[in-house]
Design an enzyme around this catalytic site. Sequence first.
Site, PDB file in Angstrom:
ATOM      1  CG  ASP A 182      -1.964   1.082   1.163  1.00  0.00           C
ATOM      2  OD1 ASP A 182      -2.989   0.853   0.520  1.00  0.00           O
ATOM      3  OD2 ASP A 182      -1.742   2.166   1.758  1.00  0.00           O
ATOM      4  CG  ASN A 190      -4.933  11.003  -5.718  1.00  0.00           C
ATOM      5  OD1 ASN A 190      -4.241  11.095  -6.730  1.00  0.00           O
ATOM      6  ND2 ASN A 190      -5.537   9.880  -5.372  1.00  0.00           N
ATOM      7  CG  HIS A 195      -7.474  12.752  -8.690  1.00  0.00           C
ATOM      8  ND1 HIS A 195      -7.650  11.640  -7.906  1.00  0.00           N
ATOM      9  CD2 HIS A 195      -8.177  13.744  -8.085  1.00  0.00           C
ATOM     10  CE1 HIS A 195      -8.439  11.923  -6.892  1.00  0.00           C
ATOM     11  NE2 HIS A 195      -8.760  13.203  -6.963  1.00  0.00           N
ATOM     12  CG  ASP A 199      -4.425   8.636 -12.646  1.00  0.00           C
ATOM     13  OD1 ASP A 199      -4.791   8.098 -11.581  1.00  0.00           O
ATOM     14  OD2 ASP A 199      -5.211   9.162 -13.467  1.00  0.00           O
ATOM     15  CD  GLU A 225      -4.555   4.075  -1.574  1.00  0.00           C
ATOM     16  OE1 GLU A 225      -4.737   4.379  -0.394  1.00  0.00           O
ATOM     17  OE2 GLU A 225      -5.447   4.149  -2.441  1.00  0.00           O
TER      18      GLU A 225
END
Length: 311
Positions: A182, A190, A195, A199, A225
């Site tokens: 994680d 973010n 975002h 990404d 994630e």
Amino acid sequence: MVSPLHSNGHAELQRENVVSAFGDLASRPDLRPELLLKLTGKLQTTLDLNQLLEIFFTEMQQAVLVDGMVYQHAELKLRYSIGRQPPHSASYQLQTQKDYMGELVFYRSTRFREHELANIEGLLSTLVFPLRNALRYQEALLAAYRDPLTGAGNRVALDQTLNREIELTKRHQQDLSILMLDLDHFKLINDLYGHATGDEVLKAVVDCIGRCIRQTDMCFRYGGEEFLIMLSNADGAGALRIAERIRMSISDLRFDTDKGPLQVTTSIGCAGMTFEDDKESLLHRADKALYRAKHAGRNRVICDVDEVTVV
């Protein structure tokens, strides 16, 4: 069309001919029409890539003695090998006007003669379009099991693959470990950087994982994630080494953003399968180890056995 690339072991192609599926052959093959008709019919019976190549290899041996064959498509990360690979070889690139379809290499212990190479090229002209169809089918299957953003396997692929691997591991009494990974404070990434940057981070992390694991290992996107890495034939110690290599490689990533440089870290939980495990129990133990890694300060690896921690 089939483009001769090269032949080694003194069976070198001295011409720049291209053999087309719908053109005239530059060097006339000596092939029985019934063989070509039979081969064409058989190649149209399947869209399974491995089965298609096996049919082609078996049928071509009626015209040319070949000890082995290797097909590879680097872009799609496909490789199929059958038979032996003695020192003499002939390589061909397969393509239509629009589609590149990989490379075929034929092997045998004696040199290929000129008329045999012509026969191979004649046989390959029957493979081009069935191979194109099989590759398109393969790409459609892969898309159904792949996360569209990162290219990692999706949850459907994970469920099917992990169940199969657990069954095989128990049957053959082998090791199997999983890593639950994680990204630390990803919501903050973010929120602060946007975002699009998030990404970019996810895609870079999956690329990084791919460079750290073995060819037999697999990476799946488990959640936003969160990723799961399945390590076949890896005991606890081996899994910890791979996990630490992944953790360090991710921490070395740097991202240039309009708000300054960005560094990411990850927490990893590791669990090795026991013969009492099913999919749910194995995932639960890896998830608990990940939870402990998060609450121990993040950017670390924790194994579910004896709470071993690597920082």
